[in-house]
Enzyme design. Structure first.
Site, PDB file in Angstrom:
ATOM      1  N   LYS A  37       0.832  -1.208   0.000  1.00 19.32           N
ATOM      2  CA  LYS A  37       0.000   0.000   0.000  1.00 19.32           C
ATOM      3  C   LYS A  37       0.869   1.262   0.000  1.00 19.32           C
ATOM      4  O   LYS A  37       0.571   2.236  -0.710  1.00 19.32           O
ATOM      5  CB  LYS A  37      -0.920   0.009   1.223  1.00 19.32           C
ATOM      6  CG  LYS A  37      -1.727   1.300   1.420  1.00 19.32           C
ATOM      7  CD  LYS A  37      -2.675   1.571   0.262  1.00 19.32           C
ATOM      8  CE  LYS A  37      -3.367   2.935   0.381  1.00 19.32           C
ATOM      9  NZ  LYS A  37      -4.213   3.073   1.547  1.00 19.32           N
ATOM     10  N   LEU A  38       1.931   1.263   0.764  1.00 22.66           N
ATOM     11  CA  LEU A  38       2.791   2.437   0.819  1.00 22.66           C
ATOM     12  C   LEU A  38       3.485   2.680  -0.518  1.00 22.66           C
ATOM     13  O   LEU A  38       3.618   3.826  -0.966  1.00 22.66           O
ATOM     14  CB  LEU A  38       3.812   2.289   1.947  1.00 22.66           C
ATOM     15  CG  LEU A  38       3.215   2.308   3.364  1.00 22.66           C
ATOM     16  CD1 LEU A  38       4.275   1.934   4.389  1.00 22.66           C
ATOM     17  CD2 LEU A  38       2.609   3.657   3.693  1.00 22.66           C
TER      18      LEU A  38
END
Length: 271
Positions: free
Chosen positions: A162-163
């Site tokens: 996600k990052l």
């Protein structure tokens, strides 16, 4: 399933609505009368304490705004959770948080990509990290609002993917700002670019959002709070691991120039 839920806000409440609609029994932490009435109208059970949320739950979901808030509520939940229950983290944060909490209970990190409208439609993207057996147990929960459900590796990998996703998304907005600047140098208006580029090979999810918003600046300001927060997290994680953002950092700086109120988080990613 019997579920507990903490963080029934902008993203969390539609999750609760979908869970109830899928016949799960959901207890939600609520500390105000207005929120209690709203959630009970959705079919959830409003409870006042973390112990109440965890009591008897097969899984507890956390969907608060920041990693710091996760660290505030998770210990009290874990202390009250039954043996074998799952703790599911939907908040985008540091992989280290999921790793640390997993020393005491089975933790799944499942940050999302999308917005409340995607949750209500049952099509929010879930990036899931955790042991295979635990993730399979959680699938009936995730199917209530998630599609696709992407198991991307062990605990913490949901956050890592996600990052990276959000770092790339922020960089795409920064590149679009640079493209608009180039267009101005060449005598092409932003309006013309946003009409033409989505029809060509330069198209992207970010460009589609910018085109709908009408300008890079408008879209960047709308997304700035969330993008700035997540870029700050990825910058911190990368620094802790001794890595760097490479070419993404320069694109983040272009975005920071558009967003003075979020420039500190974005610009620091270039260091």
């Amino acid at each position: 399933m019997r579920l507990g839920f903490v963080g029934a806000g902008r993203m969390g409440r539609p999750m609760v609505q979908r869970l109830v609609g899928a016949d799960h029994r959901v207890k939600v932490l609520v500390r105000s009368g207005a929120a209690k009435a709203a959630l009970e109208s959705d079919g959830a059970t409003a409870v006042p304490t973390l112990a109440d949320v965890a009591d008897g739950a097969e899984a507890v979901l956390i969907c608060v705004h920041t990693d710091e808030q996760v660290k505030e509520v998770a210990p009290g939940l874990i202390d009250a959770m039954r043996p074998g229950a799952l703790l599911i983290l939907h908040t985008t944060g540091s992989p280290a948080t999921a790793d640390a909490l997993g020393d005491r209970i089975e933790v799944i990190d499942a940050p999302v990509s999308g917005g409340p409208h995607d949750i209500l439609a049952g099509h929010i993207t879930l990036l899931v990290g955790g042991a295979s057996e635990a993730v399979e147990r959680a699938r009936p929960i995730f199917r209530s609002y998630g599609d696709p459900i992407l198991h991307v590796g062990g605990r913490g990998n949901g956050q890592r993917v996600k990052l990276i996703n959000n770092a790339l998304f922020a960089a795409n907005i920064g590149l679009l700002a640079a493209a608009v600047d180039l267009g101005a140098q060449l005598g092409v208006t932003e309006e013309a670019l946003l009409t033409a580029l989505p029809q060509g090979s330069a198209n992207s999810y970010a460009l589609g959002g910018v085109a709908r918003a009408g300008s890079v600046g408008t879209f960047a300001r709308a997304a700035g709070e969330f993008v700035g927060k997540d870029v700050a997290v990825v910058r911190q994680v990368v620094a802790e691991l001794g890595g760097d953002l490479g070419a993404l950092a320069a694109a983040h700086q272009a975005l920071a120039d558009l967003l003075p109120e979020h420039a500190r988080a974005l610009a620091r990613s270039s260091r």
